[in-house]
Motif scaffolding. Structure first.
Motif, PDB file in Angstrom:
ATOM      1  N   HIS A 240       0.618  -0.773  -0.145  1.00 49.52           N
ATOM      2  CA  HIS A 240       0.067   0.285  -0.077  1.00 49.52           C
ATOM      3  C   HIS A 240       0.733   1.131  -0.350  1.00 49.52           C
ATOM      4  O   HIS A 240       1.718   1.364   1.704  1.00 49.52           O
ATOM      5  CB  HIS A 240      -0.812  -0.240   0.962  1.00 49.52           C
ATOM      6  CG  HIS A 240      -1.654   1.204   0.817  1.00 49.52           C
ATOM      7  ND1 HIS A 240      -2.250   1.826   1.853  1.00 49.52           N
ATOM      8  CD2 HIS A 240      -3.067   1.190   0.213  1.00 49.52           C
ATOM      9  CE1 HIS A 240      -2.759   2.694   2.053  1.00 49.52           C
ATOM     10  NE2 HIS A 240      -3.455   2.532   1.114  1.00 49.52           N
ATOM     11  N   ALA A 241       0.602   1.827  -0.768  1.00 44.93           N
ATOM     12  CA  ALA A 241       1.298   2.947  -1.356  1.00 44.93           C
ATOM     13  C   ALA A 241       0.566   4.574  -0.395  1.00 44.93           C
ATOM     14  O   ALA A 241       0.996   5.847  -0.036  1.00 44.93           O
ATOM     15  CB  ALA A 241       2.040   3.718  -2.646  1.00 44.93           C
ATOM     16  N   GLY A 242      -0.008   4.343  -0.839  1.00 43.45           N
ATOM     17  CA  GLY A 242      -1.236   6.034  -0.472  1.00 43.45           C
ATOM     18  C   GLY A 242      -2.841   6.162  -1.670  1.00 43.45           C
ATOM     19  O   GLY A 242      -3.480   4.762  -1.346  1.00 43.45           O
ATOM     20  N   SER A 243      -2.972   7.125  -1.294  1.00 42.26           N
ATOM     21  CA  SER A 243      -4.447   7.068  -2.086  1.00 42.26           C
ATOM     22  C   SER A 243      -4.308   8.268  -3.003  1.00 42.26           C
ATOM     23  O   SER A 243      -3.924   8.946  -3.055  1.00 42.26           O
ATOM     24  CB  SER A 243      -5.540   7.018  -0.922  1.00 42.26           C
ATOM     25  OG  SER A 243      -5.013   7.982  -0.446  1.00 42.26           O
ATOM     26  N   LEU A 244      -5.248   7.471  -3.893  1.00 40.26           N
ATOM     27  CA  LEU A 244      -5.610   9.602  -4.902  1.00 40.26           C
ATOM     28  C   LEU A 244      -7.257   9.117  -5.311  1.00 40.26           C
ATOM     29  O   LEU A 244      -7.823   8.857  -4.965  1.00 40.26           O
ATOM     30  CB  LEU A 244      -5.068  10.004  -5.750  1.00 40.26           C
ATOM     31  CG  LEU A 244      -4.216   7.882  -6.391  1.00 40.26           C
ATOM     32  CD1 LEU A 244      -4.828   7.595  -7.488  1.00 40.26           C
ATOM     33  CD2 LEU A 244      -3.143   8.173  -7.094  1.00 40.26           C
TER      34      LEU A 244
ATOM     35  N   VAL B 221       2.516  10.573  -8.661  1.00 43.78           N
ATOM     36  CA  VAL B 221       2.109  10.896  -7.906  1.00 43.78           C
ATOM     37  C   VAL B 221       3.196   9.902  -6.920  1.00 43.78           C
ATOM     38  O   VAL B 221       4.503  10.441  -6.023  1.00 43.78           O
ATOM     39  CB  VAL B 221       0.658  10.840  -6.970  1.00 43.78           C
ATOM     40  CG1 VAL B 221       0.801  10.761  -5.299  1.00 43.78           C
ATOM     41  CG2 VAL B 221       0.148  11.790  -7.792  1.00 43.78           C
ATOM     42  N   TYR B 222       3.111   8.456  -7.304  1.00 43.40           N
ATOM     43  CA  TYR B 222       3.808   7.650  -6.525  1.00 43.40           C
ATOM     44  C   TYR B 222       5.032   7.039  -7.563  1.00 43.40           C
ATOM     45  O   TYR B 222       5.740   5.869  -6.569  1.00 43.40           O
ATOM     46  CB  TYR B 222       3.174   6.155  -5.867  1.00 43.40           C
ATOM     47  CG  TYR B 222       2.382   6.827  -4.714  1.00 43.40           C
ATOM     48  CD1 TYR B 222       2.558   7.746  -3.719  1.00 43.40           C
ATOM     49  CD2 TYR B 222       0.802   7.058  -5.187  1.00 43.40           C
ATOM     50  CE1 TYR B 222       1.457   7.877  -2.853  1.00 43.40           C
ATOM     51  CE2 TYR B 222       0.015   8.053  -4.314  1.00 43.40           C
ATOM     52  CZ  TYR B 222      -0.259   7.723  -2.938  1.00 43.40           C
ATOM     53  OH  TYR B 222      -0.704   8.431  -2.403  1.00 43.40           O
TER      54      TYR B 222
END
Lengths: 315, 119
Positions: B47-51, B66-67
Motif C-alpha cells: 500500500h502506497a497511499g490513495s488518490l 504521484v507515487y
C-alpha cells in the motif's frame, strides 16, 4: 466504554509510542487539530508551487528548468499525500479546497513573499525548504499514522530540494560581482521570513502544549527555530555570504547561536492577509480551480461513458 | 452519545462523519482509490497511499505520477477504496486472541542441543 476511559487508553497509546490509525477512537479535538494542521500543510505545498512556478520559464538553462519543474512537481505530489492523510480524518478534499479559497484555511505565510530574481529560487530551496525539512523530519514521528507516513515519503524527496537550492546559490556566490550581489540580496530578503516559518514564540503559541502532549508535535517552535539557525549559520560560511542579523553570534555557554528579534508585526500582518502576495496567490489558486472545472467534468463524463460501454459489452 | 464511530474501511470514515466535522458536500466527486505498488519483481505490492480519479485508467496514471516519480515501482494496483473491507480495531482483542497462547508455533519454543541448533 465511557469517554474518559477511551481518552485514558488513547493517551496511553500515545505515551507508549503506538501510532493512532484512522479507525481508532480519538478525541474530537485530536481529530480537529490534525485535520487543521495536515490540511494547512497540504495547502502550503500547493500554494508553494506558485512562487517557484514563476521562474520555470525563466530559469537560466535547460538543466535548471528541468530541475525546477521536477521540484515543483514534487511539491504538488506532497500536497496530494497530505490531502489524502487529512481525508482519512473525515474531511473531503473539496471542503479543504473550499476552505483554502474562502480564506478560512491558512497556508504557510512564507509563500506570500515574491520571487524577484533567480537567486530567490536558490534561497527558497536552501532556506525555505531547509526550514520546512526541520519541521517535517520531526513530523515523521508524529502520532497520527497516515500523517507520519506521508512525512516519511516527503522527507525522502525534500533533501534534493534543499541541495539544489544551495547549489544554485553556490554557483552564484562564485560568479561575477553582480551574481554575488544577487545571491546576498536573496538571502537578505528570505532569511527573516524563513525564521517566521516556525511560528510564534513558545510563550505565545496557543496550540503547542496540547499538541506536544498528543505528540502531534515533538519539538516546540523555538527549539526547531534554534536548530535551524544553528545549521544555517554554519552553512552560510561555505557561500561566503552574510545573514542579515547583527546579533547573530555563537554562544559558547549555550552551545547555540544567539540571534536577533524577529519582526513579529510583519509576521502577524502577513498571517492576516496583508503580505506582499496574499491576494495574488489565492487568486491564482482560485483561477486554476475554476479553469480546471471543464477537465474534471470531462473526465467524469468519459469515465461514465466507458463504464456504460463495458456494461453493454458484458450484457 | 455514541462515541465509537464505525468506519467502513480503515482509511475512509463512513459517511465522512469525522467527529464534529461533518461533511457538507453532496456533490459526487471523483472516487477515492487505494494504490498498491510493487517496487521490484519478486516483491509484494504494498500500500502506497490513495488518490482521486475518475476511473481505473486515470487512477493508474495518477498513481504513476504521484507515487513512482523516482522509479519506486514496476507495477501498480488500484482499487476503489469503497471495495476494501477492514477489521475493526475495537474487536482486535477477540479477533487475534486465538494466536495469543500458541507459542509452540514459533521455532524458538524448542530447545535443541547445540549440534542441531541451526535447524
Amino acid at each position: 466504554m465511557p469517554v474518559h476511559e477511551l481518552e485514558k487508553s488513547f493517551q496511553q497509546k500515545i505515551d507508549n509510542e503506538v501510532k493512532i490509525e484512522p479507525k481508532d477512537w480519538m478525541p474530537d479535538a485530536y481529530r480537529k487539530t490534525n485535520i487543521r494542521q495536515i490540511s494547512q500543510h497540504a495547502h502550503s505545498e500547493i500554494v508553494g508551487m506558485l512562487p517557484e512556478g514563476n521562474w520555470i520559464s525563466r530559469a537560466p538553462s535547460l538543466k535548471r528548468k528541468a530541475i525546477l519543474l521536477a521540484k515543483v512537481q514534487d511539491e504538488g505530489g506532497h500536497g496530494l499525500y497530505l490531502y489524502s492523510a487529512a481525508e482519512t480524518l473525515g474531511m473531503s478534499r473539496e471542503e479543504m479546497i473550499n476552505d483554502l479559497h474562502s480564506g478560512k484555511a491558512k497556508y504557510s505565510s512564507i509563500f506570500n513573499y515574491p520571487t524577484l530574481t533567480w537567486a530567490d529560487i536558490g534561497a527558497i530551496g536552501w532556506l525555505v525548504d531547509g526550514a520546512a525539512i526541520m519541521n517535517q523530519v520531526m513530523l515523521t514521528r508524529t502520532s497520527y499514522g497516515p500523517y507520519a507516513r506521508a512525512m516519511v515519503r516527503i522527507c525522502k524527496e525534500e533533501s534534493f530540494h534543499q541541495r539544489q537550492g544551495f547549489e544554485i546559490l553556490l554557483v552564484l556566490s562564485r560568479g561575477t560581482a553582480e551574481q554575488k550581489g544577487m545571491c546576498q540580496d536573496a538571502i537578505n530578503r528570505w532569511w527573516w521570513p524563513s525564521l517566521m516559518m516556525f511560528g510564534p514564540k513558545d510563550s505565545e503559541s496557543t496550540n503547542s502544549d496540547q499538541s506536544m502532549k498528543w505528540k502531534i508535535k515533538r519539538k516546540t517552535n523555538d527549539e526547531l527555530r534554534q536548530n535551524f539557525v544553528d545549521m544555517i549559520a554554519e552553512q552560510i560560511k561555505v557561500l561566503g555570504m552574510k545573514l542579515p542579523d547583527d546579533k547573530l553570534k555563537w554562544n559558547e555557554s549555550k552551545k547555540h547561536y544567539d540571534f536577533g528579534e524577529i519582526n513579529w508585526d510583519e509576521f502577524w500582518q502577513v498571517v492576516k492577509g496583508n503580505g506582499p502576495c496574499n491576494k495574488q496567490r489565492l487568486d491564482a489558486r482560485k483561477k486554476a480551480w475554476e479553469n480546471g472545472e471543464w477537465v474534471r467534468e470531462a473526465a467524469a463524463a468519459h469515465a461514465k461513458k466507458r463504464a456504460e460501454r463495458q456494461k453493454e459489452k458484458a450484457a | 452519545m455514541n462515541v465509537i464511530r464505525k468506519f467502513y474501511y480503515g482509511d475512509i470514515p463512513e459517511d465522512k462523519t469525522g467527529g464534529t466535522i461533518v461533511s457538507k458536500e453532496t456533490k459526487t466527486d471523483w472516487p477515492l482509490w487505494e494504490v498498491f505498488i510493487r517496487s521490484k519483481q519478486g516483491l509484494d505490492h504494498k500500500h502506497a497511499g490513495s488518490l482521486h480519479a475518475a476511473d481505473a485508467q486515470m487512477a493508474i496514471e495518477n498513481a504513476r505520477d504521484v507515487y513512482t516519480r523516482r522509479m519506486e515501482g514496476v507495477s501498480i494496483w488500484v482499487v476503489e477504496s469503497k471495495y476494501i473491507h477492514a477489521s475493526n480495531p475495537e474487536e482486535a482483542g477477540e479477533l487475534y486472541e486465538p494466536a495469543v497462547d500458541k507459542i509452540y508455533r514459533h521455532p524458538t519454543f524448542y530447545n535443541l542441543p547445540d549440534e542441531v541448533n541451526h535447524m
